[in-house]
Design a protein around this motif. Structure first.
Motif, PDB file in Angstrom:
ATOM      1  N   PHE A  76       6.255   2.420   7.646  1.00 20.31           N
ATOM      2  CA  PHE A  76       6.349   0.982   7.367  1.00 20.31           C
ATOM      3  C   PHE A  76       5.547   0.190   8.395  1.00 20.31           C
ATOM      4  CE2 PHE A  76       8.389  -3.155   7.961  1.00 20.31           C
ATOM      5  CZ  PHE A  76       8.307  -3.663   6.669  1.00 20.31           C
ATOM      6  N   VAL A  77       5.646   0.561   9.660  1.00 20.79           N
ATOM      7  CA  VAL A  77       4.903  -0.133  10.716  1.00 20.79           C
ATOM      8  C   VAL A  77       3.400   0.012  10.480  1.00 20.79           C
ATOM      9  CG1 VAL A  77       4.433  -0.223  13.202  1.00 20.79           C
ATOM     10  CG2 VAL A  77       6.760   0.179  12.388  1.00 20.79           C
ATOM     11  N   ILE A  78       2.951   1.198  10.106  1.00 26.00           N
ATOM     12  CA  ILE A  78       1.527   1.425   9.843  1.00 26.00           C
ATOM     13  C   ILE A  78       1.054   0.590   8.661  1.00 26.00           C
ATOM     14  CG2 ILE A  78      -0.125   3.169   9.048  1.00 26.00           C
ATOM     15  CD1 ILE A  78       1.419   5.181  10.808  1.00 26.00           C
ATOM     16  N   GLN A  79       1.865   0.512   7.615  1.00 23.05           N
ATOM     17  CA  GLN A  79       1.513  -0.306   6.451  1.00 23.05           C
ATOM     18  C   GLN A  79       1.415  -1.780   6.834  1.00 23.05           C
ATOM     19  OE1 GLN A  79       0.729   0.971   3.399  1.00 23.05           O
ATOM     20  NE2 GLN A  79       0.088  -1.131   2.915  1.00 23.05           N
ATOM     21  N   GLU A  80       2.330  -2.242   7.660  1.00 22.25           N
ATOM     22  CA  GLU A  80       2.297  -3.631   8.123  1.00 22.25           C
ATOM     23  C   GLU A  80       1.056  -3.901   8.971  1.00 22.25           C
ATOM     24  OE1 GLU A  80       5.178  -6.441   7.790  1.00 22.25           O
ATOM     25  OE2 GLU A  80       4.338  -5.333   6.096  1.00 22.25           O
ATOM     26  N   LEU A  81       0.677  -2.922   9.802  1.00 22.70           N
ATOM     27  CA  LEU A  81      -0.535  -3.075  10.607  1.00 22.70           C
ATOM     28  C   LEU A  81      -1.766  -3.222   9.725  1.00 22.70           C
ATOM     29  CD1 LEU A  81       0.138  -0.503  13.467  1.00 22.70           C
ATOM     30  CD2 LEU A  81      -0.428  -2.917  13.804  1.00 22.70           C
ATOM     31  N   LYS A  82      -1.819  -2.469   8.661  1.00 22.37           N
ATOM     32  CA  LYS A  82      -2.960  -2.548   7.748  1.00 22.37           C
ATOM     33  C   LYS A  82      -3.004  -3.904   7.052  1.00 22.37           C
ATOM     34  CE  LYS A  82      -3.234   2.419   6.809  1.00 22.37           C
ATOM     35  NZ  LYS A  82      -3.051   3.487   5.786  1.00 22.37           N
ATOM     36  N   ASN A  83      -1.839  -4.496   6.792  1.00 20.37           N
ATOM     37  CA  ASN A  83      -1.774  -5.742   6.024  1.00 20.37           C
ATOM     38  C   ASN A  83      -1.838  -7.001   6.877  1.00 20.37           C
ATOM     39  OD1 ASN A  83      -1.499  -4.216   3.705  1.00 20.37           O
ATOM     40  ND2 ASN A  83       0.739  -4.348   3.686  1.00 20.37           N
ATOM     41  N   ARG A  84      -1.578  -6.876   8.192  1.00 21.57           N
ATOM     42  CA  ARG A  84      -1.424  -8.085   9.014  1.00 21.57           C
ATOM     43  C   ARG A  84      -2.346  -8.038  10.234  1.00 21.57           C
ATOM     44  NH1 ARG A  84       2.790 -10.590   6.732  1.00 21.57           N
ATOM     45  NH2 ARG A  84       4.233  -9.251   5.568  1.00 21.57           N
ATOM     46  N   ARG A  85      -3.347  -8.913  10.237  1.00 18.20           N
ATOM     47  CA  ARG A  85      -4.307  -8.983  11.334  1.00 18.20           C
ATOM     48  C   ARG A  85      -3.625  -9.422  12.626  1.00 18.20           C
ATOM     49  NH1 ARG A  85      -7.086 -12.896  13.676  1.00 18.20           N
ATOM     50  NH2 ARG A  85      -6.286 -14.422  12.179  1.00 18.20           N
ATOM     51  N   LYS A  86      -2.688 -10.373  12.536  1.00 12.69           N
ATOM     52  CA  LYS A  86      -2.002 -10.866  13.735  1.00 12.69           C
ATOM     53  C   LYS A  86      -1.179  -9.761  14.404  1.00 12.69           C
ATOM     54  CE  LYS A  86      -1.640 -15.805  12.662  1.00 12.69           C
ATOM     55  NZ  LYS A  86      -0.706 -16.960  12.470  1.00 12.69           N
TER      56      LYS A  86
END
Length: 365
Positions: A76-86
Protein backbone atom coordinates in the motif's frame (compact mmCIF):
# COMPACT_ATOMS: atom_id res chain seq x y z
CA UNK A 1 -6.84 -3.51 -5.44
CA UNK A 2 -10.13 -1.59 -5.49
CA UNK A 3 -10.46 2.21 -5.28
CA UNK A 4 -13.51 3.49 -3.43
CA UNK A 5 -14.11 7.14 -2.57
CA UNK A 6 -10.40 8.02 -2.58
CA UNK A 7 -9.48 5.10 -0.34
CA UNK A 8 -7.83 1.80 -1.22
CA UNK A 9 -9.12 -1.58 -0.24
CA UNK A 10 -6.72 -4.51 0.00
CA UNK A 11 -8.69 -7.65 0.75
CA UNK A 12 -10.95 -6.84 3.67
CA UNK A 13 -8.96 -3.83 4.95
CA UNK A 14 -9.66 -0.21 4.06
CA UNK A 15 -6.74 2.22 4.30
CA UNK A 16 -6.87 6.01 4.22
CA UNK A 17 -4.57 7.65 1.66
CA UNK A 18 -1.17 8.89 2.83
CA UNK A 19 -1.64 12.65 2.48
CA UNK A 20 1.37 14.51 3.88
CA UNK A 21 0.53 17.11 6.53
CA UNK A 22 3.59 18.53 8.29
CA UNK A 23 1.35 20.37 10.77
CA UNK A 24 0.10 17.01 12.02
CA UNK A 25 2.30 15.92 14.99
CA UNK A 26 2.48 12.36 13.70
CA UNK A 27 3.73 13.43 10.26
CA UNK A 28 6.18 15.83 11.89
CA UNK A 29 7.55 13.00 14.05
CA UNK A 30 7.79 10.68 11.03
CA UNK A 31 9.74 13.33 9.11
CA UNK A 32 12.34 13.45 11.89
CA UNK A 33 12.62 9.65 11.95
CA UNK A 34 13.11 9.45 8.18
CA UNK A 35 15.71 12.24 8.31
CA UNK A 36 17.76 10.15 10.73
CA UNK A 37 17.51 7.04 8.54
CA UNK A 38 18.43 9.06 5.42
CA UNK A 39 21.40 10.79 7.03
CA UNK A 40 25.01 10.40 5.94
CA UNK A 41 25.82 8.74 9.27
CA UNK A 42 23.07 6.15 8.77
CA UNK A 43 24.31 5.44 5.21
CA UNK A 44 27.73 4.70 6.66
CA UNK A 45 26.11 2.18 9.02
CA UNK A 46 24.38 0.54 6.03
CA UNK A 47 27.75 0.32 4.29
CA UNK A 48 29.58 -1.16 7.29
CA UNK A 49 26.98 -3.91 7.50
CA UNK A 50 27.21 -4.71 3.78
CA UNK A 51 23.60 -3.65 3.15
CA UNK A 52 24.16 -2.75 -0.50
CA UNK A 53 23.29 -1.12 -2.81
CA UNK A 54 23.01 1.50 -0.05
CA UNK A 55 20.42 3.85 -1.71
CA UNK A 56 18.09 0.93 -2.46
CA UNK A 57 18.51 -0.51 1.06
CA UNK A 58 17.81 2.89 2.64
CA UNK A 59 14.69 3.36 0.51
CA UNK A 60 13.45 -0.13 1.42
CA UNK A 61 13.93 0.53 5.14
CA UNK A 62 12.12 3.88 4.86
CA UNK A 63 9.17 2.21 3.13
CA UNK A 64 8.97 -0.40 5.89
CA UNK A 65 9.20 2.24 8.65
CA UNK A 66 6.38 4.25 7.07
CA UNK A 67 4.29 1.08 6.78
CA UNK A 68 4.92 0.33 10.47
CA UNK A 69 4.27 3.93 11.49
CA UNK A 70 0.78 3.83 10.01
CA UNK A 71 0.19 0.05 10.46
CA UNK A 72 -0.04 -0.54 6.70
CA UNK A 73 1.12 -3.14 4.19
CA UNK A 74 4.33 -2.44 2.26
CA UNK A 75 2.42 -2.76 -1.00
CA UNK A 76 0.00 0.00 0.00
CA UNK A 77 2.83 2.41 0.86
CA UNK A 78 4.54 1.68 -2.48
CA UNK A 79 1.29 2.27 -4.37
CA UNK A 80 0.80 5.58 -2.56
CA UNK A 81 4.37 6.60 -3.43
CA UNK A 82 3.67 5.95 -7.09
CA UNK A 83 0.47 8.03 -6.95
CA UNK A 84 1.60 10.95 -4.78
CA UNK A 85 4.48 13.27 -5.70
CA UNK A 86 4.35 15.05 -2.31
CA UNK A 87 4.81 11.75 -0.50
CA UNK A 88 7.86 10.94 -2.66
CA UNK A 89 9.30 14.35 -1.86
CA UNK A 90 8.50 13.91 1.84
CA UNK A 91 10.34 10.57 1.90
CA UNK A 92 13.14 11.94 -0.31
CA UNK A 93 12.76 9.19 -2.91
CA UNK A 94 13.59 9.87 -6.55
CA UNK A 95 12.20 6.56 -7.82
CA UNK A 96 9.77 4.03 -6.39
CA UNK A 97 10.81 0.37 -6.20
CA UNK A 98 8.40 -2.46 -6.90
CA UNK A 99 7.05 -4.60 -4.08
CA UNK A 100 8.96 -7.63 -5.38
CA UNK A 101 12.26 -5.73 -5.48
CA UNK A 102 11.84 -4.60 -1.86
CA UNK A 103 11.15 -8.15 -0.67
CA UNK A 104 13.98 -9.51 -2.81
CA UNK A 105 16.44 -6.97 -1.45
CA UNK A 106 15.50 -7.58 2.17
CA UNK A 107 15.64 -11.35 1.73
CA UNK A 108 19.36 -11.12 0.84
CA UNK A 109 20.28 -9.76 4.25
CA UNK A 110 20.54 -11.83 7.42
CA UNK A 111 18.93 -11.01 10.74
CA UNK A 112 22.43 -10.52 12.17
CA UNK A 113 23.01 -7.72 9.64
CA UNK A 114 19.69 -6.18 10.63
CA UNK A 115 20.51 -6.32 14.34
CA UNK A 116 23.87 -4.71 13.67
CA UNK A 117 22.16 -2.06 11.52
CA UNK A 118 19.67 -1.22 14.28
CA UNK A 119 22.39 -0.99 16.93
CA UNK A 120 24.55 1.15 14.64
CA UNK A 121 21.81 3.68 13.87
CA UNK A 122 20.64 3.82 17.47
CA UNK A 123 24.24 4.35 18.64
CA UNK A 124 24.52 7.20 16.14
CA UNK A 125 21.31 9.04 17.00
CA UNK A 126 20.30 8.05 20.49
CA UNK A 127 21.89 9.80 23.43
CA UNK A 128 22.14 6.58 25.48
CA UNK A 129 25.53 5.81 26.90
CA UNK A 130 26.76 4.17 30.05
CA UNK A 131 26.61 6.63 32.88
CA UNK A 132 29.15 6.71 35.65
CA UNK A 133 28.53 4.20 38.37
CA UNK A 134 25.96 1.44 38.08
CA UNK A 135 23.32 1.27 35.36
CA UNK A 136 19.80 -0.17 35.47
CA UNK A 137 18.01 -2.10 32.73
CA UNK A 138 14.40 -3.26 32.42
CA UNK A 139 13.47 -6.61 30.86
CA UNK A 140 10.03 -7.89 29.93
CA UNK A 141 8.35 -10.01 27.26
CA UNK A 142 5.28 -9.79 25.06
CA UNK A 143 3.46 -11.99 22.56
CA UNK A 144 4.04 -11.54 18.82
CA UNK A 145 0.93 -12.82 17.08
CA UNK A 146 0.96 -13.98 13.46
CA UNK A 147 -1.95 -13.05 11.23
CA UNK A 148 -3.35 -16.55 10.67
CA UNK A 149 -6.98 -17.47 10.07
CA UNK A 150 -7.76 -20.09 12.73
CA UNK A 151 -11.29 -20.60 11.47
CA UNK A 152 -10.38 -21.42 7.87
CA UNK A 153 -7.63 -23.85 8.80
CA UNK A 154 -6.91 -25.82 11.96
CA UNK A 155 -3.43 -25.40 13.44
CA UNK A 156 -2.72 -28.26 15.82
CA UNK A 157 0.51 -28.51 17.80
CA UNK A 158 1.53 -31.51 15.71
CA UNK A 159 0.95 -29.58 12.51
CA UNK A 160 3.25 -26.81 13.73
CA UNK A 161 6.11 -29.12 14.73
CA UNK A 162 8.08 -28.34 11.56
CA UNK A 163 7.22 -24.64 11.53
CA UNK A 164 9.28 -21.79 12.99
CA UNK A 165 6.33 -20.48 15.01
CA UNK A 166 4.27 -22.28 17.65
CA UNK A 167 1.20 -22.10 19.86
CA UNK A 168 1.58 -19.86 22.88
CA UNK A 169 -0.40 -18.42 25.74
CA UNK A 170 -0.23 -15.27 27.82
CA UNK A 171 -2.81 -13.81 30.25
CA UNK A 172 -3.38 -10.62 28.23
CA UNK A 173 -3.62 -12.24 24.77
CA UNK A 174 -4.95 -15.67 25.61
CA UNK A 175 -3.95 -18.41 23.16
CA UNK A 176 -2.08 -17.30 20.06
CA UNK A 177 0.21 -18.60 17.30
CA UNK A 178 3.52 -16.83 17.00
CA UNK A 179 6.51 -15.87 19.10
CA UNK A 180 7.56 -14.36 22.40
CA UNK A 181 9.59 -11.15 22.21
CA UNK A 182 11.89 -10.41 25.14
CA UNK A 183 13.09 -6.82 25.18
CA UNK A 184 15.67 -5.04 27.34
CA UNK A 185 15.63 -1.25 27.80
CA UNK A 186 18.00 1.17 29.48
CA UNK A 187 15.93 2.37 32.45
CA UNK A 188 17.17 5.97 32.21
CA UNK A 189 16.69 6.70 28.49
CA UNK A 190 14.28 3.83 27.58
CA UNK A 191 16.49 3.06 24.60
CA UNK A 192 16.11 -0.57 23.39
CA UNK A 193 19.45 -2.30 23.93
CA UNK A 194 18.74 -5.99 23.27
CA UNK A 195 15.98 -8.40 22.26
CA UNK A 196 15.39 -12.14 21.92
CA UNK A 197 12.73 -14.02 19.96
CA UNK A 198 11.38 -17.48 20.85
CA UNK A 199 8.65 -19.57 19.14
CA UNK A 200 5.48 -19.97 21.20
CA UNK A 201 5.60 -18.85 24.81
CA UNK A 202 8.42 -20.43 26.85
CA UNK A 203 8.20 -19.53 30.53
CA UNK A 204 9.95 -16.29 31.41
CA UNK A 205 11.95 -17.91 34.20
CA UNK A 206 13.69 -20.16 31.65
CA UNK A 207 14.64 -17.15 29.50
CA UNK A 208 16.32 -15.33 32.40
CA UNK A 209 19.73 -16.90 31.86
CA UNK A 210 19.62 -16.35 28.10
CA UNK A 211 18.73 -12.64 28.18
CA UNK A 212 21.24 -11.84 30.94
CA UNK A 213 23.95 -13.78 29.13
CA UNK A 214 23.21 -11.81 25.95
CA UNK A 215 23.40 -8.48 27.82
CA UNK A 216 26.73 -9.51 29.34
CA UNK A 217 28.11 -10.96 26.09
CA UNK A 218 27.48 -7.69 24.29
CA UNK A 219 28.94 -5.74 27.23
CA UNK A 220 25.72 -3.84 27.76
CA UNK A 221 25.25 -4.99 31.37
CA UNK A 222 28.42 -4.98 33.45
CA UNK A 223 29.51 -5.92 36.94
CA UNK A 224 27.27 -4.36 39.56
CA UNK A 225 24.46 -3.26 37.20
CA UNK A 226 20.82 -3.85 38.16
CA UNK A 227 18.41 -5.65 35.84
CA UNK A 228 14.71 -5.37 36.72
CA UNK A 229 12.33 -8.26 35.90
CA UNK A 230 8.67 -8.87 36.65
CA UNK A 231 7.31 -11.84 38.60
CA UNK A 232 7.30 -14.09 35.55
CA UNK A 233 11.08 -14.46 35.88
CA UNK A 234 10.83 -15.37 39.57
CA UNK A 235 12.89 -18.37 40.69
CA UNK A 236 15.35 -18.74 43.58
CA UNK A 237 17.97 -20.11 41.17
CA UNK A 238 17.72 -16.96 39.05
CA UNK A 239 18.61 -14.77 42.03
CA UNK A 240 21.61 -17.00 42.73
CA UNK A 241 22.76 -17.12 39.09
CA UNK A 242 22.40 -13.37 38.72
CA UNK A 243 24.78 -12.70 41.59
CA UNK A 244 27.31 -15.55 41.48
CA UNK A 245 27.45 -16.22 37.74
CA UNK A 246 26.75 -12.85 36.13
CA UNK A 247 27.76 -10.43 38.93
CA UNK A 248 24.62 -8.30 38.53
CA UNK A 249 21.75 -7.44 40.86
CA UNK A 250 18.77 -9.48 39.54
CA UNK A 251 15.86 -7.38 40.81
CA UNK A 252 13.08 -9.91 40.14
CA UNK A 253 9.76 -9.00 41.71
CA UNK A 254 9.02 -11.69 44.28
CA UNK A 255 5.86 -13.78 44.54
CA UNK A 256 3.77 -14.20 47.69
CA UNK A 257 5.50 -17.35 48.89
CA UNK A 258 8.96 -15.75 48.68
CA UNK A 259 11.15 -16.23 51.76
CA UNK A 260 14.34 -14.25 52.37
CA UNK A 261 15.73 -16.88 54.82
CA UNK A 262 15.18 -19.55 52.17
CA UNK A 263 17.03 -17.41 49.62
CA UNK A 264 19.92 -16.77 52.02
CA UNK A 265 20.45 -20.53 52.43
CA UNK A 266 21.16 -20.71 48.69
CA UNK A 267 23.74 -17.95 48.82
CA UNK A 268 26.82 -20.15 48.99
CA UNK A 269 30.08 -19.00 47.46
CA UNK A 270 30.94 -21.13 44.39
CA UNK A 271 34.00 -23.36 44.78
CA UNK A 272 35.78 -21.86 41.78
CA UNK A 273 36.50 -18.58 43.61
CA UNK A 274 38.77 -20.23 46.21
CA UNK A 275 42.48 -20.61 45.67
CA UNK A 276 42.63 -17.53 43.43
CA UNK A 277 44.59 -14.34 43.90
CA UNK A 278 41.34 -12.32 43.84
CA UNK A 279 39.26 -14.53 46.16
CA UNK A 280 38.86 -11.78 48.76
CA UNK A 281 37.76 -9.30 46.09
CA UNK A 282 35.17 -11.74 44.70
CA UNK A 283 33.77 -12.44 48.19
CA UNK A 284 33.38 -8.71 48.77
CA UNK A 285 31.72 -8.26 45.38
CA UNK A 286 29.18 -11.07 45.90
CA UNK A 287 28.39 -9.86 49.43
CA UNK A 288 27.79 -6.32 48.14
CA UNK A 289 25.50 -7.57 45.34
CA UNK A 290 23.54 -9.73 47.80
CA UNK A 291 23.06 -6.81 50.20
CA UNK A 292 21.78 -4.58 47.41
CA UNK A 293 19.40 -7.30 46.20
CA UNK A 294 17.94 -7.84 49.68
CA UNK A 295 17.55 -4.09 50.14
CA UNK A 296 15.69 -3.80 46.83
CA UNK A 297 13.47 -6.82 47.59
CA UNK A 298 12.40 -5.20 50.86
CA UNK A 299 11.50 -2.00 49.01
CA UNK A 300 10.15 -3.09 45.62
CA UNK A 301 7.97 -0.01 45.29
CA UNK A 302 10.89 2.08 44.02
CA UNK A 303 11.02 -0.12 40.88
CA UNK A 304 7.28 -0.48 40.18
CA UNK A 305 6.86 2.69 38.13
CA UNK A 306 10.16 2.19 36.35
CA UNK A 307 9.26 -1.37 35.32
CA UNK A 308 5.82 -0.30 34.10
CA UNK A 309 7.44 1.91 31.44
CA UNK A 310 8.32 -1.12 29.34
CA UNK A 311 4.63 -2.02 29.18
CA UNK A 312 3.96 1.41 27.65
CA UNK A 313 6.76 0.78 25.14
CA UNK A 314 5.12 -2.52 24.13
CA UNK A 315 1.71 -0.81 23.78
CA UNK A 316 3.27 1.80 21.52
CA UNK A 317 4.95 -0.86 19.36
CA UNK A 318 1.69 -2.76 18.98
CA UNK A 319 -0.97 -0.04 18.85
CA UNK A 320 0.98 2.66 17.00
CA UNK A 321 3.55 0.73 14.97
CA UNK A 322 1.75 -2.41 13.84
CA UNK A 323 3.46 -5.08 15.96
CA UNK A 324 0.12 -6.41 17.21
CA UNK A 325 -0.30 -8.84 14.31
CA UNK A 326 2.36 -9.34 11.67
CA UNK A 327 2.26 -11.01 8.25
CA UNK A 328 5.55 -12.94 8.47
CA UNK A 329 5.78 -16.68 8.99
CA UNK A 330 9.45 -17.60 9.49
CA UNK A 331 11.75 -16.79 12.39
CA UNK A 332 14.15 -15.10 9.95
CA UNK A 333 11.53 -12.73 8.54
CA UNK A 334 9.94 -12.08 11.95
CA UNK A 335 13.35 -11.18 13.40
CA UNK A 336 13.93 -8.68 10.61
CA UNK A 337 10.50 -7.12 11.19
CA UNK A 338 11.10 -6.93 14.94
CA UNK A 339 14.56 -5.41 14.30
CA UNK A 340 13.08 -2.58 12.26
CA UNK A 341 10.26 -2.10 14.76
CA UNK A 342 12.86 -1.79 17.53
CA UNK A 343 14.70 0.74 15.35
CA UNK A 344 11.52 2.78 14.91
CA UNK A 345 10.82 2.59 18.65
CA UNK A 346 14.36 3.62 19.54
CA UNK A 347 14.37 6.61 17.17
CA UNK A 348 10.95 7.80 18.36
CA UNK A 349 12.01 7.45 22.01
CA UNK A 350 15.20 9.39 21.28
CA UNK A 351 13.07 12.23 19.90
CA UNK A 352 11.55 12.85 23.31
CA UNK A 353 8.96 10.09 23.78
CA UNK A 354 10.72 8.65 26.84
CA UNK A 355 8.12 9.46 29.47
CA UNK A 356 5.04 7.51 30.48
CA UNK A 357 2.48 10.18 29.50
CA UNK A 358 4.03 10.82 26.09
CA UNK A 359 4.29 7.10 25.34
CA UNK A 360 0.64 6.60 26.27
CA UNK A 361 -0.42 9.46 23.99
CA UNK A 362 1.66 8.04 21.15
CA UNK A 363 0.09 4.60 21.53
CA UNK A 364 -3.36 6.22 21.13
CA UNK A 365 -2.54 8.06 17.89
Amino acid sequence: MIVLGGEYIFGEHMNSPLIVDRKDPKWFLLEQVLAQVSSREASQVFGRNELKPIPAAVDAVKIILVAMFFSLDYSFVIQELKNRRKLRKFMNMQSVPSVDSVYKLLSKFTEIQFISLVNGILNTWCTWKRRRGKNTFIVDATAITLDLNWFRRKYTRKRLENRDYAWGYCPTHGHYIGYKLTLALDAHSLRPVCFLLHPGSPHDSTIFREIVNELKRRRIARIGDTIVFDKGYYAYDNYVQGIFEFSIVPMIFAKKNFSIPKLLKRFNYPLWIFGRSDTKLLIQRFASLARRLLMYLRDEIRFVEKRSLIEDVFKTAKNAFGLKRIHKYTTRSVKKTVCLNVLLLGLVISLGFNEKIRLQKLSEW
